[in-house]
Design a protein around this motif. Structure first.
Motif, mmCIF file in Angstrom:
data_model
loop_
_atom_site.group_PDB
_atom_site.id
_atom_site.type_symbol
_atom_site.label_atom_id
_atom_site.label_comp_id
_atom_site.label_asym_id
_atom_site.label_seq_id
_atom_site.Cartn_x
_atom_site.Cartn_y
_atom_site.Cartn_z
ATOM 1 N N UNK A 1 0.850 -1.182 0.000
ATOM 2 C CA UNK A 1 0.000 0.000 0.000
ATOM 3 C C UNK A 1 0.886 1.232 0.000
ATOM 4 N N UNK A 2 0.467 2.237 -0.771
ATOM 5 C CA UNK A 2 1.205 3.493 -0.812
ATOM 6 C C UNK A 2 0.223 4.630 -0.574
ATOM 7 N N UNK B 1 -2.875 6.573 -7.704
ATOM 8 C CA UNK B 1 -2.313 5.272 -7.352
ATOM 9 C C UNK B 1 -2.495 5.036 -5.861
ATOM 10 N N UNK B 2 -2.908 3.816 -5.511
ATOM 11 C CA UNK B 2 -3.108 3.465 -4.101
ATOM 12 C C UNK B 2 -2.268 2.265 -3.669
ATOM 13 N N UNK C 1 5.186 -10.821 -12.043
ATOM 14 C CA UNK C 1 6.140 -11.634 -12.791
ATOM 15 C C UNK C 1 5.429 -12.218 -14.007
ATOM 16 N N UNK C 2 6.099 -12.108 -15.147
ATOM 17 C CA UNK C 2 5.606 -12.704 -16.388
ATOM 18 C C UNK C 2 6.738 -13.535 -16.955
ATOM 19 N N UNK C 3 6.662 -14.839 -16.762
ATOM 20 C CA UNK C 3 7.788 -15.694 -17.146
ATOM 21 C C UNK C 3 8.939 -15.462 -16.190
ATOM 22 N N UNK C 4 10.081 -15.005 -16.702
ATOM 23 C CA UNK C 4 11.241 -14.727 -15.858
ATOM 24 C C UNK C 4 11.468 -13.230 -15.675
ATOM 25 N N UNK C 5 10.534 -12.398 -16.113
ATOM 26 C CA UNK C 5 10.693 -10.954 -16.061
ATOM 27 C C UNK C 5 9.745 -10.369 -15.029
ATOM 28 N N UNK C 6 10.284 -9.480 -14.185
ATOM 29 C CA UNK C 6 9.465 -8.805 -13.184
ATOM 30 C C UNK C 6 9.312 -7.345 -13.556
ATOM 31 N N UNK C 7 8.165 -6.768 -13.232
ATOM 32 C CA UNK C 7 7.915 -5.353 -13.461
ATOM 33 C C UNK C 7 7.145 -4.767 -12.298
ATOM 34 N N UNK C 8 7.315 -3.470 -12.071
ATOM 35 C CA UNK C 8 6.615 -2.772 -10.996
ATOM 36 C C UNK C 8 5.395 -2.094 -11.599
ATOM 37 N N UNK C 9 4.245 -2.378 -11.049
ATOM 38 C CA UNK C 9 2.977 -1.843 -11.532
ATOM 39 C C UNK C 9 2.307 -1.063 -10.415
ATOM 40 N N UNK C 10 1.473 -0.106 -10.801
ATOM 41 C CA UNK C 10 0.674 0.655 -9.845
ATOM 42 C C UNK C 10 -0.799 0.346 -10.066
#
Length: 145
Positions: free
Chosen positions: A43-44, A80-81, A87-96
């Motif tokens: 939480x942000x 954004x809250x 993770x998608x396969x071996x790739x990670x991403x930061x989402x809001x």
């Protein structure tokens, strides 16, 4: 029934049963795409964002369906809250997790590109290379050519 007729019926049953099993085993399974998996959520404090460019989209929480294109919302303020690592396969991403002011459109949007797209090296590898370069410079500074 005579013995040859019994043998014929027995062989026929084996062929039918074996053929049915063989047909089922030879069929390939349908391929499935790698799904997005939530690694962490946090939480942000509610923070306002505006889009930077023409591209981008807001997806549902499972990241399986596009809810809205950011091109259709050029002057919208997104709030954004939560922050999540997916993770998608071996790739990670930061989402809001974002929503507009009236909360009529909400979902996840990409906040930061995954590590693999930001230079291809993890932070540990970059730090190790920096350390090796520093050691090389220090060792070669004292030498005269």
């Amino acid at each position: 029934m005579q013995s040859w007729q019994l043998k014929l019926v027995g062989y026929g049953a084996v062929l039918v049963a074996g053929g049915g099993l063989g047909l089922g085993l030879g069929q390939p399974l349908p391929a499935q795409a790698a799904a997005y998996r939530t690694v962490t959520t946090q939480k942000i404090a509610k923070h306002a964002y505006h889009r930077k460019g023409q591209h981008g989209a807001v997806y549902n929480r499972a990241h399986t369906k596009r809810v809205a294109s950011l091109r259709a919302y050029p002057h919208t303020t997104w709030y954004a809250t939560q922050k999540a690592t997916l993770r998608h396969g071996h790739t990670k991403g930061v989402y809001l997790y974002v929503a507009n002011a009236s909360r009529s459109v909400k979902g996840v949007g990409l906040a930061r590109l995954p590590e693999a797209r930001q230079g291809g090296l993890s932070s540990k590898v970059r730090e190790r290379r920096r350390g090796l370069r520093r050691q090389y410079r220090e060792s070669s500074l004292g030498e005269k050519r």
